[in-house]
Write a protein that holds these residues in place. Structure first.
Motif, PDB file in Angstrom:
ATOM      1  N   VAL A 114      -1.243   6.394   4.053  1.00 25.16           N
ATOM      2  CA  VAL A 114      -0.748   5.195   4.501  1.00 25.16           C
ATOM      3  C   VAL A 114       0.858   5.761   5.096  1.00 25.16           C
ATOM      4  O   VAL A 114       1.676   6.373   4.181  1.00 25.16           O
ATOM      5  CB  VAL A 114      -0.634   4.193   3.574  1.00 25.16           C
ATOM      6  CG1 VAL A 114       0.368   3.413   3.889  1.00 25.16           C
ATOM      7  CG2 VAL A 114      -1.655   3.716   3.019  1.00 25.16           C
ATOM      8  N   ASP A 115       0.876   5.920   6.225  1.00 25.79           N
ATOM      9  CA  ASP A 115       2.274   6.064   6.841  1.00 25.79           C
ATOM     10  C   ASP A 115       3.305   4.872   6.989  1.00 25.79           C
ATOM     11  O   ASP A 115       4.542   5.332   6.998  1.00 25.79           O
ATOM     12  CB  ASP A 115       1.996   7.058   8.047  1.00 25.79           C
ATOM     13  CG  ASP A 115       1.132   8.284   7.930  1.00 25.79           C
ATOM     14  OD1 ASP A 115       1.518   8.950   7.030  1.00 25.79           O
ATOM     15  OD2 ASP A 115       0.133   8.374   8.919  1.00 25.79           O
ATOM     16  N   SER A 116       2.779   3.925   7.436  1.00 22.34           N
ATOM     17  CA  SER A 116       3.529   2.773   7.547  1.00 22.34           C
ATOM     18  C   SER A 116       3.268   1.633   6.507  1.00 22.34           C
ATOM     19  O   SER A 116       2.306   0.882   6.951  1.00 22.34           O
ATOM     20  CB  SER A 116       3.351   2.281   9.084  1.00 22.34           C
ATOM     21  OG  SER A 116       3.769   3.199   9.943  1.00 22.34           O
ATOM     22  N   GLY A 137      -7.975   0.126  -3.611  1.00 24.18           N
ATOM     23  CA  GLY A 137      -7.876   1.601  -3.880  1.00 24.18           C
ATOM     24  C   GLY A 137      -6.983   2.145  -4.990  1.00 24.18           C
ATOM     25  O   GLY A 137      -6.793   3.220  -5.203  1.00 24.18           O
ATOM     26  N   PHE A 138      -6.386   1.184  -5.852  1.00 23.18           N
ATOM     27  CA  PHE A 138      -5.633   1.366  -7.114  1.00 23.18           C
ATOM     28  C   PHE A 138      -6.556   2.274  -7.981  1.00 23.18           C
ATOM     29  O   PHE A 138      -7.885   1.830  -8.387  1.00 23.18           O
ATOM     30  CB  PHE A 138      -5.073   0.216  -7.497  1.00 23.18           C
ATOM     31  CG  PHE A 138      -3.886  -0.426  -6.670  1.00 23.18           C
ATOM     32  CD1 PHE A 138      -3.442  -0.054  -5.648  1.00 23.18           C
ATOM     33  CD2 PHE A 138      -3.521  -1.583  -7.233  1.00 23.18           C
ATOM     34  CE1 PHE A 138      -2.378  -0.465  -4.832  1.00 23.18           C
ATOM     35  CE2 PHE A 138      -2.556  -2.457  -6.203  1.00 23.18           C
ATOM     36  CZ  PHE A 138      -2.159  -1.887  -5.078  1.00 23.18           C
ATOM     37  N   ALA A 139      -6.015   3.094  -8.857  1.00 25.40           N
ATOM     38  CA  ALA A 139      -6.848   3.785  -9.652  1.00 25.40           C
ATOM     39  C   ALA A 139      -7.439   2.897 -10.563  1.00 25.40           C
ATOM     40  O   ALA A 139      -6.731   2.122 -11.285  1.00 25.40           O
ATOM     41  CB  ALA A 139      -5.821   5.014 -10.451  1.00 25.40           C
ATOM     42  N   ASN A 179       0.812  -1.304   0.083  1.00 25.77           N
ATOM     43  CA  ASN A 179      -0.056  -0.141   0.011  1.00 25.77           C
ATOM     44  C   ASN A 179       0.854   1.119   0.010  1.00 25.77           C
ATOM     45  O   ASN A 179       0.243   2.223   0.331  1.00 25.77           O
ATOM     46  CB  ASN A 179      -0.928  -0.047   1.187  1.00 25.77           C
ATOM     47  CG  ASN A 179      -0.210  -0.206   2.420  1.00 25.77           C
ATOM     48  OD1 ASN A 179       0.926  -0.346   2.663  1.00 25.77           O
ATOM     49  ND2 ASN A 179      -1.040  -0.358   3.561  1.00 25.77           N
ATOM     50  N   LEU A 180       2.078   0.947  -0.222  1.00 21.11           N
ATOM     51  CA  LEU A 180       3.133   2.313  -0.248  1.00 21.11           C
ATOM     52  C   LEU A 180       2.659   3.242  -1.424  1.00 21.11           C
ATOM     53  O   LEU A 180       2.339   2.835  -2.596  1.00 21.11           O
ATOM     54  CB  LEU A 180       4.359   1.677  -0.852  1.00 21.11           C
ATOM     55  CG  LEU A 180       5.591   2.990  -1.199  1.00 21.11           C
ATOM     56  CD1 LEU A 180       5.755   3.446   0.186  1.00 21.11           C
ATOM     57  CD2 LEU A 180       6.752   2.197  -1.837  1.00 21.11           C
ATOM     58  N   GLY A 181       2.294   4.458  -1.166  1.00 20.85           N
ATOM     59  CA  GLY A 181       1.996   5.410  -2.088  1.00 20.85           C
ATOM     60  C   GLY A 181       0.521   5.756  -2.011  1.00 20.85           C
ATOM     61  O   GLY A 181      -0.172   6.710  -2.632  1.00 20.85           O
ATOM     62  N   LEU A 182      -0.394   4.839  -1.335  1.00 13.50           N
ATOM     63  CA  LEU A 182      -2.019   5.094  -1.044  1.00 13.50           C
ATOM     64  C   LEU A 182      -2.160   6.178  -0.117  1.00 13.50           C
ATOM     65  O   LEU A 182      -1.394   6.487   0.729  1.00 13.50           O
ATOM     66  CB  LEU A 182      -2.673   3.937  -0.769  1.00 13.50           C
ATOM     67  CG  LEU A 182      -2.574   2.711  -1.708  1.00 13.50           C
ATOM     68  CD1 LEU A 182      -3.317   1.538  -1.274  1.00 13.50           C
ATOM     69  CD2 LEU A 182      -3.603   3.246  -3.129  1.00 13.50           C
TER      70      LEU A 182
END
Length: 582
Positions: free
Chosen positions: A457-459, A501-503, A451-454
């Motif tokens: 999302v901090d962690s 959540g991906f576009a 979920n990097l970049g969503l």
């Protein structure tokens, strides 16, 4: 020289020891010692030096016989030369001693050659009367076995070793065999559904329904770029047989282009014997499994054709049971909102966060007996991302373990009834997490999602993708020369919910295929096919037609597809192929 040859012959065949020059001539005329052949079939690679010395001695003996025959023939011919002008009595007196000597030598040489040839013929007749000895005479040198019959069974062998037979010859004066092998292949195809401009269509990239490619409709193309060429050498050493292989094809260029580009497929060396061998280089992965025979050049659903650098150990554990372990080159592949990444992918002009730090560990067990084949394989690997030094934010370093296992059973149908002939049934199933790159045909090589970049999302987390599936295939031999393959495959991938959540319509969203189905049916004519000792070989030529149905369903369905098309894709392809081997 004579003593060495006598010692070896007396050890294995004391009753066949001959006398004097006639024994030398017999050995030379016969080519090899009659009774040493059974022993030669039993020697190990460590006796290679002794065998080489014996062959050198036999070559010298053969040369001696040729000299004797030439000498007899030359001396027996009348010599026409001008004589000096002198009296007849003087000429007769001068030439008598020389003529007498030459004639005596000619008669002696001719008699010796005739005696040797007679004994050689007698020995050959005695050998022909003994089937075991005749078989031993033609036996190959251990470790330098001749190639298998042309067109070995691709369905069971090609995926793992790609060990094609070919044209082999022994390098004179050495214990090295060189083999050239390969094939020229022409493939033509027509798509009945969406236009898919590739001759090797992986299931995960077939066009979505209602996409522009679907609106265009199918088209026709032909290619020969998957024609293959290989060189294989085998040399006897004190540690066993050293085998090396270089193999490539012309599939490195773009699909649909007539400018085929040569690419390396395999480059390895392997040392040892049937009990234990060590391989190093680029070779087919231990995970590979062809399952059934197809004409198309794609990596099909649930099939594996990975080639990569590795170190492999192979051992015979019991009769018919082989074990293998390998350390193979790793490659982390993950999907995020920004796309699909490998260690060499560019991210905004910089390095990729996909990282590899330890090799993949693979193992395989294979048992074969009377046509029955049972195989188990497994792998353990590590997937890693490091965002430091890249354009990805926030900074994170994370790893996740990945593992998988698979099993396959191949059963000859003659076990149920001899009426089935050479027919066989194959069943394969697999399960794992993070094994996408070993099933490149169905997951775009995906190993994990993040979920990097969503937003929010901090962690970030790194999650291995769960995958499982199965294939059932039946091969029907209508005749020895005509056969068909029928197969059905199903596979499924489970993704974490944040992937929704991906576009919609993005490369990330449209690469997440949750379900796959694939059906194969083909008809192959091999006019030179034959069955030897229960093993099928397709021969020099294959001509065939094939039908392929593929369906993929996106994770998230139509919502994930967005404007890119419907939430699924369906492809129907008909193709033909001609394969000419050498």
């Amino acid at each position: 020289m004579v003593i060495g040859a006598t010692t070896l012959r007396e050890r294995h065949c004391p009753h066949a020891v001959m006398r004097g020059g006639r024994r030398l001539a017999l050995i030379g005329a016969f080519g090899i010692s009659v009774c040493s052949a059974p022993a030669a079939a039993q020697v190990s690679a460590s006796d290679a030096a002794t065998i080489a010395e014996l062959r050198r001695q036999l070559d010298e003996m053969r040369h001696r016989l040729e000299q004797l025959e030439a000498r007899a023939a030359t001396a027996a011919r009348p010599v026409a030369s001008p004589a000096p002008a002198r009296s007849a009595s003087a000429r007769a007196a001068a030439s008598a001693p020389a003529a007498t000597t030459a004639q005596a030598e000619a008669r002696a040489a001719a008699a010796e050659a005739r005696a040797a040839a007679a004994e050689a013929r007698a020995a050959q007749q005695a050998l022909a009367a003994t089937p075991a000895a005749a078989s031993a005479l033609t036996a190959s040198v251990p470790g330098l076995d001749p190639p298998d019959p042309m067109g070995r069974d691709f369905a069971t062998e090609e995926a793992l070793r790609s060990d094609l037979p070919g044209v082999a010859f022994r390098v004179p004066g050495t214990e090295t065999q060189v083999r050239l092998y390969g094939f020229a292949k022409l493939t033509g195809y027509y798509d009945l559904g969406p236009r898919n401009q590739t001759d090797a269509p992986p299931p995960q990239t077939i066009p979505l329904s209602d996409s522009p490619a679907d609106q265009q409709g199918g088209d026709f193309a032909m290619t020969a770029r998957f024609s293959r060429f290989g060189i294989d050498t085998r040399s006897l050493t004190g540690w066993g047989t050293l085998e090396t292989r270089l193999e490539g094809d012309f599939g490195g260029g773009a699909a649909g282009s007539s400018n085929a580009v040569f690419r390396l497929r395999q480059a390895w060396g392997e040392l040892g014997d049937e009990r234990f061998r060590v391989l190093a280089g680029q070779a087919n992965s231990l995970w590979n499994e062809g399952v059934f025979e197809t004409l198309i050049d794609a990596t099909n659903l649930n099939q594996s054709f990975v080639r990569q650098a590795q170190i492999r150990l192979t051992a015979r554990l019991a009769e018919g049971l082989t074990g293998m372990v390998s350390l193979e080159a790793p490659e982390t592949t993950y999907t995020s909102a920004a796309g699909v990444f490998t260690p060499t992918t560019n991210l905004q002009g910089g390095a990729s966060p996909a990282f590899s730090s330890v090799p993949d560990l693979l193992a395989r067990l294979a048992w074969r007996q009377d046509g029955v084949e049972v195989g188990l394989r497994g792998l353990l690997r590590q997937i890693e991302i490091r965002t430091a030094g890249t354009a990805a934010t926030p900074t994170v370093s994370d790893t996740t373990p990945a593992w998988g296992f698979a099993g396959m059973v191949r059963l000859p149908m003659r076990l149920a009834s001899e009426a089935f002939g050479q027919d066989d049934l194959a069943i394969m199933a697999f399960y794992g997490q993070g094994i996408g790159r070993y099933f490149a045909g169905q997951t775009s090589g995906q190993d994990a999602l993040t979920n990097l970049g969503l937003p929010g999302v901090d962690s970030p987390s790194l999650d291995a993708i769960e995958s499982y599936g199965a294939t059932v295939a039946y091969r029907r031999f209508w005749t020895t020369q005509v056969r068909s393959n029928f197969a059905y495959s199903y596979a499924r991938n489970d993704y974490p919910s944040y992937a929704l959540g991906f576009a919609p319509g993005s490369a990330s969203a449209t690469s997440l295929n949750r379900d796959y189905q694939q059906v194969f049916a083909n008809l192959i004519w091999s006019p030179f096919a034959e069955v030897r000792n229960g093993t099928f070989g397709s021969g020099w030529l294959d001509l065939g037609v094939e039908y392929l149905f593929t369906r993929r369903d996106l994770y998230g369905g139509a919502s994930a597809a967005g404007s890119a098309g419907a939430g699924h894709g369906i492809a129907n392809r008909v193709l033909f192929a001609a394969i000419a081997r050498f």
